[in-house]
Design a protein around this motif. Structure first.
Motif: not given
Ligand code: FES
Ligand code: FES
Lengths: 153, 762
Positions: A1-13
């Motif tokens: 599955m695809k996940l989008e989140l903010t990781l340590n202040g940066r966008p992460c896909v």
């Protein structure tokens, strides 16, 4: 599955199998090895990370649950080459022995100080009660958190 | 005390800056391309015959690369061989060695039976479920006293008695006839687990030379030999790369993942990672030995000890591991840090079908402390004497002999540690019902460094770089206590450098000089002295080079703050870089490989215990205040003061950290921890129901460090790692006993046991 989140202040896909926990995602998917496995049962707290500022147990929460949220791991505490005051305080006060509990401790403490910039000893001990440490006996950890509190006198 | 620049201060450890960034690459943090995942199938029974073992379905699962059984192990026997003159010391022992994989019989729950390697952890787990094992349960024995009965089921063909040791001095019958009072109690301790937060972990591969390389979280790099023996390879063909450990406490002293991992890598010719789950860690690695200790102690009316008679029985579990040596520590420490003219101790370690017991911080000297310090408080109560005064009357002093006949060559300062710890408790508070307050002390002595007949030795290399900084190479595993940073501090002190100018690189069985195990509180003594010797040799060359450049006598040159200068004339200072370059230009060495050999002695007499078992001991006291709720029986530790003679403090924060951590580990052991076994099967192999202290369960620990300078380590240092924990359980038991007015003799001191004690007559 695809996940989008903010990781340590940066966008992460990223991509993650549906059965992955946040711990699997961080370690196996994103190669962020600072978050540790200590029990996989939600008890030891070594896998603690922040989701929208709140400590979560990465070994218990499914990766799908952090979709769209802001995740902070130990790797994200340092900003622009500057350590978080908690990190400096832990290093200078001998609060990290084997260091295996340290990432989780730091994040639990980070969440506490964000909410309560001038905690008492009891507040600190309460906030860290879900993070086990077998090396230090907690004395220097508690001192290090108190010393790093922005509201400390 | 000489003035030190680095020694005794608290510079932040180099590893700490990495650890607060979450950066150290622990054993589980490295992945290698093509890496397989290991999985172990373990016996669910404590005593059974393997009637049928079928791995065909597991092998057939796609993604499974290897399913190994005992038949695949070239030499299926794990020997626990210690180097040195051990032959006499092991004579008469029934040493049952453990197979890497059980062949036809399992002797404890969790014994490995099958080792699997697969492309993913999920496939490995699936394969484990497909392994078919038919067990035929066999009668087992689960109590060490029952195991001594000749009719008890035999764990091994040689019988259930693994090893006996005896201690005899004076004439114990005479000692008791001279006693005005005799107190007698039986003390009991449970199986407990180390619960390091990092479970047993390793990664292995075969390198370009065909050498099997294992990168493992271990206290003992020398386990490469055990892996080589199992695989029947020349020892040099197996290399062990050390990592920072996520805790050890003795639990990563025995072989954990090494042999199983080595086997999987060697058979698959692929990199393999093996990580024990927390549950596996609970059932799969060695525990602390439970003890039953019957003590009789006699004293005259004025409190002078006349005799101690003790019978110690320890439960070794299913295999020998290090049990004979753990028992020896118990024997040597059985009478405590006291002068006792007449002593008779019989110590036995017994096989059962319980978990294997082996090394755990304090190594047999903590159980005896519960007993000998319990006896002192019991005597004080019987004699209506102050328990501190009673101890003081009998404490060992310089020139006194231990019960083993070994004469103490330095002053143990026991009174000072006890008085200062006690004073640290502060003014007594008046309790309010239903809370009762109890205060007590426990004094202790604990060996640091190995048994004298192991002929212990450590090597280290120290060298200068062209920029004037220094490098230390020494294969001492760092379990978290700051072993590596102490070696840097010692080097910095000797070479006049800042600690940040010294780096210790790697710990590897083949690439760095052998330093031996990080066990037995030996690294500061052993590696510390080896590094000290090497640094002093380098210093000698640097002084000669600087003297030539400064046109002075080497004896007048000083090294400090990264510079060399003539004493009294710091204005004309040379940078260390120019001294190093000057030395090289003159053809002088700027590096040294040195070793340190601990003093050795023959084996003690196994029938009398007479002789010199250890070179030196660390002495210290815990003082504790507890609050006991008379209604619920709940105990809360409200104050905890630890005072030890450290000999010399190397890194102050690290030394305090040992005392603080040892204290809290002891509180867990005293009050909450126990592996609950039912016919050898663990009922609580999870952190949810095997609870260790959290930040809310313990008070701040106050630490006091004396520095006699009397230790055998660098600058007169002693070891603190294990000694830091020794008195803890006795101090808690004594404090609770004083609160409830009855002797508490069994761990853990649960609310239930306290309620029972409250109900019993004082
Ligand atoms: S690993 Fe998540 S709580 Fe222990
Ligand atoms: S420092 Fe080792 S577990 Fe906390």
């Amino acid at each position: 599955m695809k996940l989008e989140l903010t990781l340590n202040g940066r966008p992460c896909v990223t991509e993650a199998p549906g059965h992955w926990t946040v711990l699997d995602l961080l370690r196996d998917g994103l190669n962020l090895m600072g978050t540790k496995y200590g029990c996989g049962e939600g008890v030891c707290g070594t896998c603690t990370v922040l989701a929208d500022g709140r400590p979560i147990r990465a070994c218990l929460v499914l990766a799908a649950h952090v979709r769209g949220r802001a995740l902070v791991t130990v790797e994200g505490l340092e900003r622009d080459g500057r350590l978080d005051p908690l990190q400096t305080s832990f290093a200078e006060r001998g609060a990290a022995q084997c260091g295996f509990c340290t990432p989780g401790m730091l994040l639990a403490a980070k969440a506490l100080l964000a909410q309560n910039p001038a905690p008492t000893v009891d507040d600190v001990r309460e906030a860290l009660a879900g993070n086990l440490c077998r090396c230090t006996g907690y004395t220097k950890i508690v001192d290090a958190v108190l010393a790093a509190a922005p509201g400390a006198r | 005390m000489p003035a030190y620049r680095v020694i005794g201060t608290s510079p932040a450890r180099a590893d700490a800056w990495e650890k607060v960034r979450g950066r150290p690459i622990y054993a589980g943090d490295l992945a290698v391309a093509g890496m397989l995942h290991g999985r172990i199938v373990r016996s669910p029974y404590a005593s059974a015959r393997i009637a049928r073992l079928d791995t065909r379905a597991a092998r057939a699962l796609p993604g499974v690369i290897a399913v190994l059984t005992a038949a695949d192990v070239p030499r299926n026997e794990l020997r626990m061989e210690l180097p040195g003159r051990m032959a006499e010391a092991t004579a008469g022992a029934v040493l049952a060695t453990q197979p890497a994989l059980a062949a036809d019989r399992v002797r404890f729950q969790g014994e490995p039976v099958v080792a699997i390697a697969a492309e993913t952890p999920e496939i490995a787990a699936g394969a484990a479920d497909l392994v078919e094992v038919e067990y035929e349960e066999l009668p087992g024995v689960y109590d060490p006293l029952a195991a001594l009965d000749p009719s008890a089921p035999r764990v091994h063909d040689g019988g259930n008695v693994l090893r006996r040791w005896h201690l005899r001095t004076g004439d114990v019958a005479r000692g008791f006839s001279e006693a005005a009072v005799v107190v007698e109690h039986t003390y009991r301790t449970p199986f407990v687990d180390h619960v390091y937060l990092e479970t047993e972990t390793g990664l292995g591969w075969i390198d370009a030379e065909g050498v099997l390389v294992l990168r493992v979280s271990t206290q003992v790099l020398e386990h490469y030999r055990d892996v080589a023996e199992i695989l029947q390879l020349p020892h040099g063909r197996v290399r062990l790369e050390g990592t920072y450990l996520g805790g050890g406490f003795g639990g990563k002293e025995d072989v954990t993942v090494e042999c199983l991992l080595g086997l999987l890598v060697w058979k698959t010719r692929r990199p393999v990672q093996l990580v024990f789950s927390r549950e596996e860690s609970f059932i799969g690695h060695g525990k602390r030995h439970p003890y039953v200790m019957r003590y009789r102690t006699g004293a005259t009316r004025d409190g002078t000890l006349t005799a101690v008679e003790a019978e110690l029985v320890s439960d070794s579990g299913a295999y020998a591991a290090l049990s004979p040596w753990v028992l020896l520590y118990s024997l040597v420490t059985a009478t405590g840090p006291y002068r006792v003219p007449h002593v008779k101790v019989d110590a036995t370690t017994v096989y059962t079908n319980n978990p294997v017991a082996s090394a755990y911080r304090c190594f047999g000297s903590i159980q005896t402390c519960l007993a000998y310090e319990g006896q002192m408080d019991a005597l004080a109560a019987t004699l209506a004497m102050d328990s501190l005064a009673l101890r003081e009357k009998n404490f060992l002093r310089k020139g006194d002999a231990l019960a083993t006949g070994q004469v103490l060559e330095t002053e143990p300062r026991l009174s000072e540690t006890m008085r200062r710890a006690w004073a640290g408790l502060g003014e007594p508070r008046s309790p309010r019902r239903p809370t009762r307050i109890g205060r007590a002390v426990a004094a202790s002595f604990t060996p640091y460094g190995r048994m004298c007949w192991t002929r212990d030795s450590a090597s280290a290399w120290v060298g200068m770089e062209l920029d004037g900084t220094a490098v230390v190479r020494c294969a001492a595993p760092d379990v978290g206590g700051g072993q590596t940073s102490s070696l840097c501090a010692i080097t910095a002190e000797v070479l006049g450098l800042d600690v940040a100018q010294v780096v210790a690189v790697g710990r590897d069985s083949h690439f760095t000089p052998r330093a031996g195990t990080t066990t037995a509180t030996r690294q500061l003594l052993m590696s510390g002295n080896a590094v000290l010797n090497a640094a002093r040799e380098v210093r000698h060359h640097l002084l000669a080079a600087a003297a030539a450049l400064l046109e002075a006598a080497p004896g007048d040159v000083e090294l400090a703050d990264g510079h060399a200068f003539v004493r009294g004339a710091p204005g004309r200072a040379l940078t260390m870089a120019s001294v190093v370059k000057g030395a090289i230009a003159e053809g002088r060495p700027v590096q040294a490989l040195e070793k340190y050999d601990a003093p050795s002695a023959p084996t003690i007499d196994p029938l009398t215990g007479q002789g010199k078992a250890f070179n030196d001991y660390t002495f210290g006291t815990h003082a504790i205040e507890v609050e006991v709720d008379e209604e619920t029986g709940r105990t809360r530790v409200s104050r905890f003061v630890a005072c030890f003679d450290a000999g010399r403090v190397i890194n102050r924060a690290s030394a305090e950290g040992q005392l603080e951590g040892g204290a809290v580990q002891g509180l867990g052991y005293a009050l909450m921890e126990e592996i609950a076994l039912e016919n050898g099967v663990s009922k609580n192999p999870h952190l949810v129901d095997y609870r260790i202290p959290t930040s809310l369960d313990v008070p701040p620990i106050e630490t006091l460090l004396l520095e006699s300078g009397d230790g055998l380590g660098p600058f007169g240092a002693k070891g603190l790692g294990e000694p830091a924990m020794t008195p803890s359980i006795a101090a808690v038991a004594n404090a609770v006993s004083s609160a409830v007015g009855a002797r508490v003799t069994q761990l853990p001191i649960t609310a239930e046991r306290v309620r029972a004690a409250l109900g019993s007559p004082a």
